[in-house]
Design a protein around this motif. Structure first.
Motif, mmCIF file in Angstrom:
data_model
loop_
_atom_site.group_PDB
_atom_site.id
_atom_site.type_symbol
_atom_site.label_atom_id
_atom_site.label_comp_id
_atom_site.label_asym_id
_atom_site.label_seq_id
_atom_site.Cartn_x
_atom_site.Cartn_y
_atom_site.Cartn_z
ATOM 1 N N GLY A 212 2.420 -5.541 10.337
ATOM 2 C CA GLY A 212 1.227 -5.998 11.053
ATOM 3 C C GLY A 212 0.006 -5.125 10.879
ATOM 4 N N GLU A 213 0.115 -4.032 10.118
ATOM 5 C CA GLU A 213 -1.008 -3.101 9.980
ATOM 6 C C GLU A 213 -1.911 -3.407 8.787
ATOM 7 O OE1 GLU A 213 -1.992 -0.783 12.145
ATOM 8 O OE2 GLU A 213 -0.433 -1.703 13.376
ATOM 9 N N SER A 214 -1.466 -4.273 7.874
ATOM 10 C CA SER A 214 -2.274 -4.566 6.693
ATOM 11 C C SER A 214 -3.579 -5.269 7.052
ATOM 12 C CB SER A 214 -1.479 -5.425 5.692
ATOM 13 O OG SER A 214 -2.265 -5.734 4.560
ATOM 14 N N GLU A 215 -3.496 -6.317 7.868
ATOM 15 C CA GLU A 215 -4.709 -7.076 8.201
ATOM 16 C C GLU A 215 -5.787 -6.212 8.864
ATOM 17 O OE1 GLU A 215 -3.459 -11.746 8.739
ATOM 18 O OE2 GLU A 215 -3.149 -10.411 10.441
ATOM 19 N N PRO A 216 -5.479 -5.476 9.924
ATOM 20 C CA PRO A 216 -6.547 -4.659 10.538
ATOM 21 C C PRO A 216 -7.092 -3.586 9.604
ATOM 22 C CG PRO A 216 -4.414 -4.247 11.604
ATOM 23 C CD PRO A 216 -4.238 -5.449 10.743
ATOM 24 N N PHE A 217 -6.223 -2.988 8.774
ATOM 25 C CA PHE A 217 -6.691 -1.982 7.827
ATOM 26 C C PHE A 217 -7.627 -2.612 6.799
ATOM 27 C CE2 PHE A 217 -6.064 -0.198 3.541
ATOM 28 C CZ PHE A 217 -6.751 0.994 3.727
ATOM 29 N N GLY B 4 0.160 -7.471 -6.667
ATOM 30 C CA GLY B 4 0.190 -6.317 -5.774
ATOM 31 C C GLY B 4 0.209 -4.996 -6.526
ATOM 32 N N MET B 5 -0.561 -4.005 -6.050
ATOM 33 C CA MET B 5 -0.664 -2.693 -6.674
ATOM 34 C C MET B 5 -0.388 -1.617 -5.634
ATOM 35 S SD MET B 5 -4.043 -3.535 -9.014
ATOM 36 C CE MET B 5 -4.864 -4.535 -7.762
ATOM 37 N N SER B 6 0.500 -0.665 -5.975
ATOM 38 C CA SER B 6 0.978 0.300 -4.990
ATOM 39 C C SER B 6 0.444 1.707 -5.175
ATOM 40 C CB SER B 6 2.517 0.335 -5.021
ATOM 41 O OG SER B 6 3.049 -0.934 -4.757
ATOM 42 N N PHE C 252 0.838 -1.191 0.000
ATOM 43 C CA PHE C 252 0.000 0.000 0.000
ATOM 44 C C PHE C 252 0.885 1.259 0.000
ATOM 45 C CE2 PHE C 252 -3.371 -2.659 2.234
ATOM 46 C CZ PHE C 252 -4.257 -2.620 1.164
ATOM 47 N N PRO C 253 0.378 2.371 -0.507
ATOM 48 C CA PRO C 253 1.139 3.623 -0.383
ATOM 49 C C PRO C 253 1.310 3.975 1.087
ATOM 50 C CG PRO C 253 -1.112 4.064 -1.088
ATOM 51 C CD PRO C 253 -0.928 2.575 -1.165
ATOM 52 N N LYS C 254 2.428 4.638 1.407
ATOM 53 C CA LYS C 254 2.720 4.956 2.803
ATOM 54 C C LYS C 254 2.904 6.456 3.003
ATOM 55 C CE LYS C 254 6.200 2.000 2.910
ATOM 56 N NZ LYS C 254 7.327 1.165 3.400
ATOM 57 N N LYS C 255 2.676 6.878 4.231
ATOM 58 C CA LYS C 255 2.926 8.266 4.620
ATOM 59 C C LYS C 255 4.402 8.420 4.990
ATOM 60 C CE LYS C 255 -0.332 8.260 7.776
ATOM 61 N NZ LYS C 255 -1.330 8.694 8.812
ATOM 62 N N GLU C 256 4.811 9.633 5.267
ATOM 63 C CA GLU C 256 6.219 9.890 5.562
ATOM 64 C C GLU C 256 6.704 9.123 6.790
ATOM 65 O OE1 GLU C 256 7.104 14.005 5.839
ATOM 66 O OE2 GLU C 256 6.624 14.447 3.743
ATOM 67 N N ASP C 257 5.806 8.849 7.739
ATOM 68 C CA ASP C 257 6.214 8.121 8.947
ATOM 69 C C ASP C 257 6.245 6.612 8.736
ATOM 70 O OD1 ASP C 257 3.539 7.476 8.840
ATOM 71 O OD2 ASP C 257 3.008 8.353 10.781
ATOM 72 N N GLY C 258 5.965 6.167 7.511
ATOM 73 C CA GLY C 258 6.040 4.744 7.202
ATOM 74 C C GLY C 258 4.754 3.975 7.390
ATOM 75 N N THR C 259 3.730 4.608 7.945
ATOM 76 C CA THR C 259 2.447 3.934 8.126
ATOM 77 C C THR C 259 1.638 3.990 6.832
ATOM 78 O OG1 THR C 259 1.403 5.972 8.944
ATOM 79 C CG2 THR C 259 2.383 4.491 10.582
ATOM 80 N N ILE C 260 0.625 3.147 6.751
ATOM 81 C CA ILE C 260 -0.209 3.097 5.553
ATOM 82 C C ILE C 260 -0.928 4.427 5.348
ATOM 83 C CG2 ILE C 260 -2.209 1.976 4.475
ATOM 84 C CD1 ILE C 260 -1.514 -0.550 6.089
ATOM 85 N N ASP C 261 -0.902 4.934 4.137
ATOM 86 C CA ASP C 261 -1.719 6.090 3.772
ATOM 87 C C ASP C 261 -3.138 5.555 3.582
ATOM 88 O OD1 ASP C 261 -3.104 8.172 2.585
ATOM 89 O OD2 ASP C 261 -1.475 8.738 1.246
ATOM 90 N N GLU C 262 -3.901 5.515 4.659
ATOM 91 C CA GLU C 262 -5.174 4.820 4.656
ATOM 92 C C GLU C 262 -6.206 5.446 3.723
ATOM 93 O OE1 GLU C 262 -6.739 3.780 8.443
ATOM 94 O OE2 GLU C 262 -4.917 2.714 9.069
ATOM 95 N N VAL C 263 -6.158 6.735 3.559
ATOM 96 C CA VAL C 263 -7.120 7.387 2.671
ATOM 97 C C VAL C 263 -6.899 6.933 1.228
ATOM 98 C CG1 VAL C 263 -7.901 9.595 1.722
ATOM 99 C CG2 VAL C 263 -7.413 9.391 4.171
#
Length: 366
Positions: A60-65, A244-246, A23-34
């Motif tokens: 570990g954040e992919s599954e909950p998202f 996979g698509m980014s 998934f695309p990520k934000k600057e802090d490395g977390t998923i850009d959820e929007v």
């Protein structure tokens, strides 16, 4: 959207799946959820029904998202796949705990496709020694998993041993038009046909490496048809045997490929083979960016170094390679301490220490 009719399992998933590893990520490395949610929504609304995630994806954040996004859709309208990380498991009890955690993360009562993740010789031995298969078979009887399989990263001989062990519901292998002779490869593909084991293919675009090629290589494709994307050739190669698509644009492009899908004809197959040989002559190593080698104990961004190195080999963009290497800072290849931990985890069996040394040398010489 084209759909696969899998009689053995009585399911009809979309020919194009959505991989939730990049998934695309934000600057802090977390998923850009929007943005990631926009991508997933567009794919599902366009007919994609196979959604693939795993326990370690995005730390570990992919599954909950993914679980949160899928709540807006009827459960019977999609097939959900996730994976048991055998490389993290040392006991049957731990496997049971992770399965329960996954169900909570995804907020579902059952998983359609459950895989033993990234099997190789060592993790396969753990599967047998820890009695993981009887446990998963019991989960299937309970209806908590509908179909039981495995994903694979090792040599063909190991794949043959695993595939012959039992009657698997399905399996997942890496395959694209330049990786036909590594891991399970085309031999593995043919074996699944013989064994009547439905196949899911990962890395059809080799982590994005087959989406943008050097001008001389792209010209082979564009001279034949300038109205289709470079990555569509890779997807059609894989789909013609049977993603996979980014970014949102990649989702649009891949969906377009499968809207009115046409298998490669004989001339196009020869064209793809020609391009594959040209690429193989330029690619530095076989890293797909899967990140199984990470984290490095000394902070080296191993996939990042190899990505810029391979792209330099294929594209020849010196300034881009130098800039991206500089931006790695303390994570540059030259700081590798040669401990070797990464090589034990690499599904591609890459000689990482040697290649990191060569990355540093090549960049220094630009």
């Amino acid at each position: 959207m084209e759909y696969s009719k899998i009689d053995k399992l009585n399911v009809n998933p979309s020919l194009l799946g959505f991989g939730c590893m990049r998934f695309p990520k934000k600057e802090d490395g977390t998923i850009d959820e929007v943005e990631a949610e926009r991508m997933l929504d567009y794919a599902i609304e366009s007919g994609v029904t196979y959604i693939d995630t795993a326990y370690p994806y995005h730390d570990g954040e992919s599954e909950p998202f993914v679980g949160r996004v899928l709540k807006k859709y009827k459960r019977e309208d999609f097939y959900l796949a996730t994976k048991l990380p055998m490389f993290k498991i040392d006991s049957l009890e731990q496997a049971k705990e992770i399965l329960e955690e996954q169900m909570k993360r995804l907020d579902v009562d059952y998983v359609d496709f459950y895989l033993l993740h990234a099997l190789n010789k060592d993790t396969w031995k753990k599967v047998i020694d820890l009695n993981i298969i009887p446990y998963c078979e019991e989960l299937k009887k309970q209806g908590r998993i509908k179909n039981f399989g495995f994903s694979f990263h090792d040599d063909y001989e190991v794949f043959e041993e695993i595939i012959n062990y039992r009657d698997w519901d399905f399996c997942q292998i890496q395959l694209n038009y330049i990786d036909t002779d590594i891991q399970a490869g085309m031999k593995g593909y043919k074996l699944t046909e013989e064994k009547n084991v439905p196949l899911v293919i990962m890395e059809p675009i080799k982590g994005g490496a087959l989406a943008s090629l050097s001008d001389d290589i792209e010209k082979v494709f564009t001279d034949y048809n300038q109205n289709v994307s470079i990555s569509s050739w890779a997807l059609r190669f894989v789909a013609s045997l049977l993603s996979g698509m980014s970014t949102y644009a990649q989702v649009e492009d891949n969906l377009a490929t499968f809207k009115d899908f046409k298998p490669l004809d004989q001339d196009e197959e020869k064209l793809v083979e020609k391009v594959a040989n040209m690429i193989k002559a330029k690619t530095k190593n076989g890293c797909t960016g899967c990140r199984y080698c990470m984290p490095c104990p000394f902070g080296i961004d191993i996939p990042g170094n190899f990505k810029l190195w391979n792209e330099y080999g294929m594209l020849g963009l010196k300034d881009t390679a130098k800039r991206r290497y500089t931006n790695l800072g303390d994570a540059q290849a030259e700081f590798c301490k040669k401990c070797g931990k990464c090589e034990k985890l690499c599904p591609q069996s890459i000689k990482i220490r040697e290649d990191l040394k060569q990355v540093a040398q090549d960049i220094k010489n630009l």
